[in-house]
Design a protein around this motif. Structure first.
Motif, short mmCIF file in Angstrom:
data_model
loop_
_atom_site.label_atom_id
_atom_site.label_comp_id
_atom_site.label_asym_id
_atom_site.label_seq_id
_atom_site.Cartn_x
_atom_site.Cartn_y
_atom_site.Cartn_z
N LEU A 1 9.17 52.49 10.50
CA LEU A 1 10.05 51.68 10.69
C LEU A 1 9.99 50.49 9.44
O LEU A 1 10.88 50.12 8.91
N CYS A 2 8.82 50.32 8.92
CA CYS A 2 8.35 49.42 7.84
C CYS A 2 9.21 49.97 6.56
O CYS A 2 9.63 48.95 5.70
N LEU A 3 9.34 51.20 6.39
CA LEU A 3 9.81 51.63 5.11
C LEU A 3 11.32 51.20 5.16
O LEU A 3 11.90 50.75 4.17
N LEU A 4 12.00 51.20 6.36
CA LEU A 4 13.27 50.76 6.30
C LEU A 4 13.64 49.15 6.26
O LEU A 4 14.46 48.63 5.69
N LEU A 5 12.56 48.49 6.85
CA LEU A 5 12.43 47.01 6.75
C LEU A 5 12.37 46.68 5.39
O LEU A 5 13.07 45.46 5.08
N ILE A 6 11.51 47.39 4.54
CA ILE A 6 11.25 46.86 3.21
C ILE A 6 12.59 47.01 2.51
O ILE A 6 13.06 46.02 1.49
N LEU A 7 13.43 47.79 2.58
CA LEU A 7 14.65 48.12 2.12
C LEU A 7 15.69 46.95 2.31
O LEU A 7 16.34 46.24 1.73
N VAL A 8 15.76 46.64 3.64
CA VAL A 8 16.78 45.64 4.13
C VAL A 8 16.33 44.30 3.61
O VAL A 8 17.01 43.73 3.09
N GLY A 9 14.86 43.93 3.80
CA GLY A 9 14.40 42.49 3.57
C GLY A 9 14.61 42.56 1.92
O GLY A 9 14.88 41.42 1.40
N GLY A 10 13.93 43.51 1.28
CA GLY A 10 14.04 43.41 -0.19
C GLY A 10 15.43 43.30 -0.85
O GLY A 10 15.54 42.77 -1.64
N LEU A 11 16.44 44.37 -0.41
CA LEU A 11 17.63 44.38 -1.07
C LEU A 11 18.44 43.08 -0.82
O LEU A 11 19.31 42.70 -1.61
N THR A 12 18.27 42.54 0.52
CA THR A 12 19.06 41.06 0.66
C THR A 12 18.29 39.99 -0.07
O THR A 12 19.10 39.17 -0.09
N GLY A 13 17.12 40.26 -0.82
CA GLY A 13 16.55 39.28 -1.51
C GLY A 13 17.28 39.31 -2.80
O GLY A 13 17.35 38.09 -3.58
N ILE A 14 18.00 40.26 -3.19
CA ILE A 14 18.71 40.18 -4.56
C ILE A 14 20.02 39.25 -4.52
O ILE A 14 19.97 38.43 -5.49
N PRO A 15 20.82 39.05 -3.54
CA PRO A 15 21.75 38.08 -3.78
C PRO A 15 21.23 36.91 -3.84
O PRO A 15 21.64 35.73 -4.32
N LEU A 16 20.08 36.56 -2.94
CA LEU A 16 19.33 35.37 -2.86
C LEU A 16 18.87 35.00 -4.09
O LEU A 16 18.38 34.02 -4.47
N ALA A 17 18.41 36.13 -5.00
CA ALA A 17 18.05 35.93 -6.45
C ALA A 17 18.98 35.33 -7.29
O ALA A 17 18.75 34.57 -8.33
N MET A 18 20.27 35.54 -6.90
CA MET A 18 21.29 35.11 -8.08
C MET A 18 21.76 33.77 -7.64
O MET A 18 22.34 33.16 -6.50
#
Lengths: 248, 549
Positions: free
Chosen positions: B367-384
């Motif tokens: 489950l954590c593998l998928l959570l890393i993807l969601v949590g990590g990738l949604t950080g990208i718009p927040l980085a911008m």
């Protein structure tokens, strides 16, 4: 590999486009709101592609490589130094390329958001617990932000007490109101709309109900509204200049 | 190396409370951290239910507050909600995640993984855990004082200075837990540097040991900054200084800068050990060596440490920071994807051609593998920075960091407890109850946090006790609230299962998962004082992931 060159080319093109978009202001106004939606759409595609690839890979491997027996061990081959290096450098280069692509997109949008077009109408916004006050100059103050359609509006933001935030969700914009500091944001009301601004930085018990109407109205209606405000301000003279700053 | 001074606990000698209070044994200290952090998690979790119930009713102005322990507040105001938000954030991060990972997991595992008999400074270690407990107790006292803090876990000036909440409890909680963290960081850095088993080189360390080494390096550098920032708050409020008062030449944004200068790196103090735990469990349960170990360690963990201190402005994107700084930190923030990406590839690669078996720990890891993807990738718009001018301070941010910290890091702690449960107790915690609890947790958290992404993009502000301006979001808040209750059932099953299994669980051997790591191959379950029957020496070809021999 073709996709990589394409991404690279696109990134380069956008890097060049970044500074030039700001120079286009004379030709016509690019609404920061519309530009936000475009960049957001592009970023969503980026996220779904990366997320889809890694997500499907994970699910596939978790199903495919289940142990065949109780004492089974993995059969991954040890990496040679060259392969190991390639598995570090190639992904790093790809991630970096994507980062710069996104940074270029973000920067072009940023230039639009931060370059106030010439001739923008200026309104001062003062936040305090728990209301916004809009100052149109000449003693005209209002509890609602009324603006004419078709004119860029620049807001100068500050606060009298704690930090607030000017959350203009309809226009996809936000900037904090910080005591002792004047921040700005600009937006372009291209059609008549009735929306609102909400406070988006925690500021105390009534944080959730700190909001004000925002109305974009045709120029004629705006002029009428401003004139009525002016009359009201003349009737009730302000003694603001006589009050003593409590902070002193 | 270190003399073992405490009395050996004989099998069946019974439970003596004084042995636990005065213990200097790293394993017992680890378990004390686990109990304290789970207690903080439970209280903060109950607060989370209160938060969700408030928002369930938040569309009409009749706010209903159901807060546990709230007796003095006027229940028709939002202040109980604000107190709950404060406690939830502070307790989950400072009381659960950091102590759960760098307290419990590091204490229990690192000395055994490196073949040491204890940490370098066992009595300092005992001081750390009791300072942490003192911090938790001070934090809990906020429920009984009349002027409860409502300043969020960030404590932004000037609200924290001029507002009605009691600031001192917040500051002393941070001081106690911060002091505990600094002592812990020194202790583990020295332990890893000097107490590795003879023959154990840096490229033979467990991934978890590396993650603690890098994570605590960050902790040591940045925690003092947080401690000084909150101390300045204290001075402003109670001594009358004006560090953060614009009217007297101070700057409220100075506090935000200092706070996030610590608190962004702090998410890597959480993220790195969480990844370290996932690596351990994935390697063992796939019976594979770590894929591209050096890329993950040096290109991933070490580079992340280097970047961690240059990205904090992304928390201040809409505060009026200079434009060039926002653009600069947008680039550095986006570049975080490089070290994190290398770790992700290494983690994924470890599954490749593995022989995967699913125990409960591995279910959580999957489950954590998928959570890393969601949590990590949604950080990208927040980085911008240019997208964040809309997304900042909305539920989108809230959902983003809950996916990566609230879910991924939290579940990695739970996975670690399930995985090392046989080591701690000699018994397995993998039961039907644990499996059912896992599915409740999976479903509940997804049902809670996906709606928050959706309404976040549409502008739902964070920290709203009521949202009369956004009645269209009511159904989403309802769904999210149902999710919170589903999760609560899952957590209750999990915690109940742990207690039951510790007493009645099935006895399993010393190495039920067939790991090659020293804590499994060279110690009893549970390990006695001093961990190893005789001193551990490893050969230069030994690795903790030697599954193919």
């Amino acid at each position: 590999m073709r996709i990589v060159t394409r991404i690279g080319a696109a990134a380069y093109a956008l890097l060049l486009a970044g500074p030039s978009l700001a120079a286009e202001e004379g030709k016509g106004i690019i609404s920061p709101t519309d530009a936000w939606e475009v960049v957001w759409g592009d970023v969503l595609i980026d996220l779904f592609v990366i997320g889809g690839v890694f997500g499907l890979l994970a699910v596939y491997m978790l199903i495919k490589f289940r142990a065949k027996g109780p004492n089974a061990v993995g059969t991954a081959k040890p990496l040679t130094a060259g392969v190991a290096l390639a598995f570090a450098l190639v992904p790093a280069a790809l991630f970096m390329a994507d980062d710069f692509l996104l940074a270029a997109k973000g920067w072009s949008l940023w230039n639009i958001q931060r370059t106030v077009p010439a001739g923008a109408m200026e309104v001062k916004v003062v936040g305090s617990q728990w209301s916004f006050e809009f100052d149109y100059g000449n003693g005209i103050k209002s509890g609602e932000l009324v603006v004419p359609v078709g004119k860029p509006i620049v807001l100068r933001l500050t606060s009298t007490d704690v930090i607030h935030s000017f959350g203009l969700s309809h226009y996809r914009l936000k900037e904090d109101l910080v005591p002792g500091r004047i921040n700005h944001l600009w937006f372009y009301p291209d059609k008549a709309v009735e929306t609102f601004v909400t406070c988006q930085e925690f500021c105390g018990d009534s944080h959730s109900v700190m909001n004000a109407p925002v109305k974009a109205v045709p120029q004629a209606d705006f002029d009428k509204w401003l004139a009525s405000k002016k009359k009201a301000s003349l009737k009730a003279p302000s003694f603001a200049s006589l009050t003593i700053d409590p902070a002193i | 190396m270190t003399a073992v001074t405490h009395t050996p606990a004989h099998e069946g000698s019974g439970f003596k409370i004084t042995e636990w209070i005065f213990t200097t044994d790293h394993k017992r200290i680890g378990i004390l951290y686990l109990i304290g952090s789970v207690a903080a998690f439970v209280v903060a979790g109950i607060e989370a239910i209160g938060i969700r119930l408030t928002q369930y009713n938040g569309a009409d102005n009749g706010i209903v507050n159901y807060f546990v322990g709230d007796v003095t507040h006027d229940l028709t105001t939002a202040s109980a909600y604000n107190t709950a938000l404060y406690f939830h954030g502070a307790a989950m991060i400072l009381g659960f995640l950091i102590p759960g990972l760098t307290g419990f997991a590091a204490n229990y595992l690192v000395p055994m993984m490196i073949g040491a008999r204890d940490v370098a400074f066992p009595r300092v270690n005992a001081l750390s855990v009791w300072l942490f407990w003192a911090g938790i107790i001070v934090a809990l006292l906020t429920f009984v004082i009349p002027d409860k803090p409502d300043i969020m876990w960030t404590g932004y000036a000037p609200y924290s200075i001029t507002g009605p909440g009691n600031l001192s409890f917040y500051v002393f909680t941070v001081h106690l837990i911060g002091f505990s963290s600094i002592l812990g960081a020194v202790n583990f850095l020295v332990t890893i540097l000097y107490m590795r088993a003879p023959g154990m080189g840096w490229n033979q360390l467990n991934m978890f040991v590396w993650s603690i080494f890098t994570g605590l390096f960050i902790q040591l550098i940045f925690v003092p900054v947080l401690a000084s920032a909150v101390t300045l708050l204290l001075l402003d409020r109670y001594v009358g200084t004006g560090f953060f008062d614009a009217a007297r030449g101070g700057d409220p944004l100075l506090y935000e800068n200092l706070f996030w200068f610590y608190s962004h790196p702090a998410v890597y103090v959480i993220f790195l050990p969480a990844m370290g735990l996932l690596f351990e469990i994935v390697a063992t349960m796939s019976k594979n060596p770590i894929f591209n170990y050096k890329a993950a360690v040096y290109g991933g963990m070490c580079v992340l440490v280097l970047i961690s201190g240059e990205v904090w402005i992304h928390h201040l994107y809409v505060t009026g920071m200079p434009d060039w700084l926002r653009i600069g930190m947008m680039v550095t923030t986006l570049l975080i994807s490089v070290p994190v990406g290398l770790m992700v590839i290494s983690l994924w690669g470890t599954l490749f051609r593995g022989a995967i078996t699913f125990n409960v720990a591995m279910q959580y890891v999957a489950l954590c593998l998928l959570l890393i993807l969601v949590g990590g990738l949604t950080g990208i718009p927040l980085a911008m920075t240019s997208l964040t001018v809309h997304l900042a301070r909305t539920s989108f941010v809230h959902a983003h960091f809950h996916f990566i910290m609230g879910l991924m890091a939290t579940y990695s702690v739970f996975a670690a407890v399930y995985f090392w449960f046989p080591k701690m107790t000699g018994r397995s915690a993998d039961s039907l109850v644990a499996k059912v609890g896992f599915w409740f947790n999976l479903v509940g958290t997804q049902v809670t946090f996906w709606p928050l992404f959706i309404i976040g993009v549409q502008g739902m502000p964070r920290r709203y006790a009521s949202y009369t301006m956004f009645p269209e979001f009511t159904p989403y808040h309802h769904v999210a609230t149902y999710g919170a209750f589903i999760t609560a059932v899952g957590i209750a099953l999990m915690l109940g299962g742990w207690i039951w299994s510790a007493i009645y669980g099935e006895k399993v051997g010393t190495n039920p998962w067939g790991s090659k790591s020293l804590e499994w191959t060279h110690t009893a379950s549970p390990p006695g004082p001093g961990n190893f029957a005789k001193d551990v020496v490893v050969s230069e070809t030994w690795t903790p992931y030697d599954y193919h021999v």
